[in-house]
Scaffold this motif. Sequence first.
Motif, mmCIF file in Angstrom:
data_model
loop_
_atom_site.group_PDB
_atom_site.id
_atom_site.type_symbol
_atom_site.label_atom_id
_atom_site.label_comp_id
_atom_site.label_asym_id
_atom_site.label_seq_id
_atom_site.Cartn_x
_atom_site.Cartn_y
_atom_site.Cartn_z
ATOM 1 N N GLY A 177 40.791 -3.261 45.679
ATOM 2 C CA GLY A 177 41.909 -2.296 45.017
ATOM 3 C C GLY A 177 43.094 -2.793 45.161
ATOM 4 O O GLY A 177 43.949 -2.229 45.454
ATOM 5 N N GLY A 229 45.581 -3.986 43.538
ATOM 6 C CA GLY A 229 46.634 -3.581 42.622
ATOM 7 C C GLY A 229 47.317 -4.961 42.218
ATOM 8 O O GLY A 229 46.950 -5.874 41.740
ATOM 9 N N GLU A 232 40.556 -6.385 41.965
ATOM 10 C CA GLU A 232 41.005 -5.250 41.270
ATOM 11 C C GLU A 232 40.578 -5.043 39.967
ATOM 12 O O GLU A 232 40.411 -5.869 39.090
ATOM 13 C CB GLU A 232 42.513 -5.676 41.010
ATOM 14 C CG GLU A 232 43.295 -4.813 40.128
ATOM 15 C CD GLU A 232 43.412 -3.405 40.688
ATOM 16 O OE1 GLU A 232 43.371 -2.282 39.966
ATOM 17 O OE2 GLU A 232 43.643 -3.180 41.773
ATOM 18 N N SER A 256 35.582 -3.803 41.336
ATOM 19 C CA SER A 256 35.733 -2.410 42.016
ATOM 20 C C SER A 256 35.205 -2.125 43.247
ATOM 21 O O SER A 256 34.311 -2.850 43.611
ATOM 22 C CB SER A 256 35.644 -1.427 40.922
ATOM 23 O OG SER A 256 33.987 -1.233 40.812
ATOM 24 N N ALA A 264 44.845 2.401 47.416
ATOM 25 C CA ALA A 264 43.623 2.474 46.167
ATOM 26 C C ALA A 264 42.436 3.389 46.868
ATOM 27 O O ALA A 264 41.613 3.753 46.072
ATOM 28 C CB ALA A 264 43.169 1.119 45.716
ATOM 29 N N TRP A 306 40.778 6.198 45.251
ATOM 30 C CA TRP A 306 40.293 6.118 44.023
ATOM 31 C C TRP A 306 38.520 5.929 44.184
ATOM 32 O O TRP A 306 37.872 6.070 43.307
ATOM 33 C CB TRP A 306 40.757 5.395 43.205
ATOM 34 C CG TRP A 306 42.208 5.713 42.731
ATOM 35 C CD1 TRP A 306 43.574 5.029 43.157
ATOM 36 C CD2 TRP A 306 42.475 6.491 41.894
ATOM 37 N NE1 TRP A 306 44.330 5.532 42.543
ATOM 38 C CE2 TRP A 306 44.174 6.476 41.609
ATOM 39 C CE3 TRP A 306 41.671 7.432 40.811
ATOM 40 C CZ2 TRP A 306 44.672 7.415 40.878
ATOM 41 C CZ3 TRP A 306 42.603 8.182 40.050
ATOM 42 C CH2 TRP A 306 43.789 8.177 39.966
#
Length: 128
Positions: free
Chosen positions: A7, A9, A28, A50, A69, A72
């Motif tokens: 994650g 970003g 990402e 992911s 992250a 999520w």
Amino acid sequence: MHVLDLGAGTGLLAGVLRAAGHEVIAVEPDEQMRAVAAERRPDAQVLAGSAEDIPLPDDSVDAVVAGPAYHWFTPQVSLPQIHRVLRKDVVFAAMWNIRDDRTPWVAALSDIVGARDTVWKVPGSTGR
């Protein structure tokens, strides 16, 4: 050490990891954020993927880190994926930013926007 920034970003944490001397793989899902990460971090491998579908082979990294992250992620799916890519006897670290209200201007900001003191717990975590 080979570290997976999951994650990732825009690559901010990946930069810190590279500065500490680690080989970094940044994963990402968002195409635009991934493009920024790839531009910022030409010294890191940046991949589409992911937490629920990590595009790496089994036992391929020494550590997995997740910055803000992590909230999520779907733990029931992502934690087995993280376990799959980690080598034995290594680490998974989820981290996020928490305001330090001991600093006066930060305390004033918290008064305006509201304090964030929620502590997240990882459900179903059993370790290795």
